[in-house]
Design a protein around this motif. Structure first.
Motif, PDB file in Angstrom:
ATOM      1  N   PHE A  72     -15.863 -20.236  27.687  1.00  0.00           N
ATOM      2  CA  PHE A  72     -17.214 -19.935  28.182  1.00  0.00           C
ATOM      3  C   PHE A  72     -18.211 -20.850  27.465  1.00  0.00           C
ATOM      4  N   ILE A  73     -18.891 -21.701  28.242  1.00  0.00           N
ATOM      5  CA  ILE A  73     -19.906 -22.591  27.650  1.00  0.00           C
ATOM      6  C   ILE A  73     -21.193 -21.780  27.442  1.00  0.00           C
ATOM      7  N   SER A  74     -21.872 -22.042  26.335  1.00  0.00           N
ATOM      8  CA  SER A  74     -23.104 -21.293  26.082  1.00  0.00           C
ATOM      9  C   SER A  74     -24.135 -22.185  25.398  1.00  0.00           C
ATOM     10  N   ASP A  75     -25.267 -21.592  25.063  1.00  0.00           N
ATOM     11  CA  ASP A  75     -26.324 -22.375  24.421  1.00  0.00           C
ATOM     12  C   ASP A  75     -26.269 -22.293  22.901  1.00  0.00           C
ATOM     13  N   GLY A  76     -25.260 -21.640  22.342  1.00  0.00           N
ATOM     14  CA  GLY A  76     -25.177 -21.639  20.883  1.00  0.00           C
ATOM     15  C   GLY A  76     -24.205 -20.614  20.343  1.00  0.00           C
ATOM     16  N   ALA A  77     -23.620 -20.932  19.203  1.00  0.00           N
ATOM     17  CA  ALA A  77     -22.717 -19.981  18.554  1.00  0.00           C
ATOM     18  C   ALA A  77     -23.518 -18.833  17.947  1.00  0.00           C
ATOM     19  N   LYS A  78     -24.804 -19.060  17.695  1.00  0.00           N
ATOM     20  CA  LYS A  78     -25.622 -17.954  17.187  1.00  0.00           C
ATOM     21  C   LYS A  78     -25.782 -16.912  18.294  1.00  0.00           C
ATOM     22  N   SER A  79     -26.113 -17.372  19.515  1.00  0.00           N
ATOM     23  CA  SER A  79     -26.253 -16.432  20.629  1.00  0.00           C
ATOM     24  C   SER A  79     -24.934 -15.697  20.855  1.00  0.00           C
ATOM     25  N   ASP A  80     -23.819 -16.429  20.845  1.00  0.00           N
ATOM     26  CA  ASP A  80     -22.541 -15.787  21.176  1.00  0.00           C
ATOM     27  C   ASP A  80     -22.072 -14.841  20.071  1.00  0.00           C
ATOM     28  N   THR A  81     -22.122 -15.292  18.821  1.00  0.00           N
ATOM     29  CA  THR A  81     -21.663 -14.385  17.756  1.00  0.00           C
ATOM     30  C   THR A  81     -22.597 -13.178  17.674  1.00  0.00           C
ATOM     31  N   GLY A  82     -23.857 -13.377  18.061  1.00  0.00           N
ATOM     32  CA  GLY A  82     -24.797 -12.252  18.055  1.00  0.00           C
ATOM     33  C   GLY A  82     -24.594 -11.314  19.234  1.00  0.00           C
ATOM     34  N   ALA A  83     -24.198 -11.865  20.387  1.00  0.00           N
ATOM     35  CA  ALA A  83     -24.125 -11.040  21.605  1.00  0.00           C
ATOM     36  C   ALA A  83     -22.763 -10.398  21.826  1.00  0.00           C
ATOM     37  N   LEU A  84     -21.718 -10.934  21.212  1.00  0.00           N
ATOM     38  CA  LEU A  84     -20.377 -10.379  21.478  1.00  0.00           C
ATOM     39  C   LEU A  84     -20.296  -8.896  21.146  1.00  0.00           C
TER      40      LEU A  84
END
Ligand code: PLP
Length: 410
Positions: A102-114
């Motif tokens: 899954f491509i995203s706008d940042g690992a901060k967004s993803d680690t925060g949203a998971l």
């Protein structure tokens, strides 16, 4: 309307604001002194030329009918997903299918949203010291209990200290989720294949989900060290992996990252049965995320061309050399720093039993160098200090000399 009390009751994010305040006060009293900032983990080298060219060409194309792209697919363009799988996984013996990335706008967004995929009462474990996003995002969702005397009542912390060689001791009581950052921010340390295998086996036995943050994997210099948790047998059944182009290719301002969720990864449903985490995340992204822009994804794809790889390797080598300069200076002053070999961070015990903040003030006033006190990353960061290798060569060399002299002056 009532507000989210969990956010309202959170402790203030004091670390970088406190640093800014102390630096501001110092600068006001000492105008004309040249401060060197070795604290924040942002990159300083510009984008690789071939990456910038791909970015610019895709952006220019947006002004033409045939080069214009509107909403991107929620989970990313196939050209980027394919490049990631081929270069970051297949080249290391890991096979993935395109619907697992899954491509995203940042690992901060993803680690925060998971954490939105976890049950409201899921038990969260983090290493200590820790990148604060994992803790804060779960605190905002109300999963961590009460914050008293600097601790969350429901958070499980796994100390990573000089004493245990920065290898987390796994809690007997288990947890539902464990966040692992490797190479680690802030300690700059890495886990070997055997160390990761133990953690993966432990997680599989206890049905713990690992969120593996590999944002700094491009800094791993030793080919024998795993760059992906999926190089460890069985990890696909227990781990999500978050990666980013921020530190790999200087995308901190451009914004592009990716998260891997293997299809076989599942979680338990309340009434019995299981749910696919891949399907849950796809559902979540479909509702809450509208993709990464076409020019940015073309820029990220260019990171994987032979030219992009060569240019970015040179940039990473530049930061590595900075780390070596800092390590040499600290060792020259009799310290025993860790990190810096497979990560852009250098972590050290403060001298003379000073707190991280006391050492911060000491370095600021004696060397005009700004670092990061370990206290900002958790209880086990107390009495420690972080320096980054992301500065310019000139600043790093100057700062290394000043820090060495300040340490020798103690
Ligand atoms: N994960 C870790 C461990 C980080 O230190 C950082 C940034 O410093 C990030 C993720 C953020 O990555 P991104 O820029 O992709 O949001």
């Amino acid at each position: 309307m009532q507000v989210n009390e969990h956010i309202a009751r959170m402790p203030a994010a004091y670390l970088f604001s406190d640093i800014a305040r102390r630096v501001g006060e110092y600068e006001a009293k000492h105008p004309g002194e040249r401060l060197i900032r070795m604290g924040i983990g942002d990159v300083t080298r510009p984008l690789a030329p071939s990456v910038a060219r791909a970015f610019a060409s895709a952006a220019a194309g947006m002004a033409e009918p045939e080069g214009f792209f509107g909403y991107a697919p929620d989970s990313g363009y196939p050209f980027l997903i394919e490049a990631i799988i081929k270069n970051d996984y297949e080249a290391r013996g890991v096979s993935l299918s395109p619907d697992e990335v899954f491509i995203s706008d940042g690992a901060k967004s993803d680690t925060g949203a998971l954490q939105e995929l976890f049950a409201a009462d899921a038990r969260i474990a983090v290493t200590d010291p820790v990148y604060p996003v994992y803790v804060d995002s779960n605190a905002m969702a109300g999963r961590l209990g009460e914050y008293r005397d600097g601790k969350w009542s429901r958070l499980v912390t796994l100390p990573c200290t000089h004493g245990n060689g920065f290898v987390p001791q796994l809690p007997e009581g288990g947890a539902d989720v464990l966040y692992l950052c490797c190479p680690n921010n802030p300690t700059g340390t890495v886990l070997s294949h055997a160390q990761l295998k133990k953690i993966v086996d432990w997680a599989r036995e206890r049905e713990v989900l690992i969120i593996f943050d590999a944002a700094y994997k491009a800094f791993i210099a030793d080919p024998a060290l795993p760059r992906s948790i999926y190089e460890v047998e069985g990890a696909k059944e227990t781990a999500v992996e978050c990666c980013s182009f921020s530190k790999t290719a200087g995308f901190t301002g451009v914004r592009c990252a990716y998260t891997v969720i293997p299809r076989q990864l599942s979680g338990k449903l309340p009434g019995g049965g299981t749910a696919s985490l891949n399907a849950l995340w796809r559902r979540r992204q479909g509702s809450r995320f509208n993709g990464v822009s076409y020019p940015v994804q073309r820029a990220a794809q260019a990171v994987y061309t032979p030219e992009g790889q060569r240019e970015n390797r040179e940039i990473i080598d530049y930061y590595r050399e900075n780390a070596r300069i800092l390590l040499d200076a600290l060792r020259g002053a009799g310290r025993e720093p860790v990190g810096g070999l497979h990560a852009p961070y250098i972590w050290m015990k403060t001298p003379e039993g000073m707190s991280g903040w006391a050492f911060f003030d000491y370095l600021l006033s004696r060397a005009q160098v700004v670092g990061t006190p370990g206290e900002g990353f958790g209880e086990c960061g107390a009495g420690c200090f972080r320096l980054t290798a992301f500065g310019s060569r000139e600043n790093t060399t100057e700062a290394a000399g000043r820090v060495r002299d300040a340490l020798m002056g103690l």
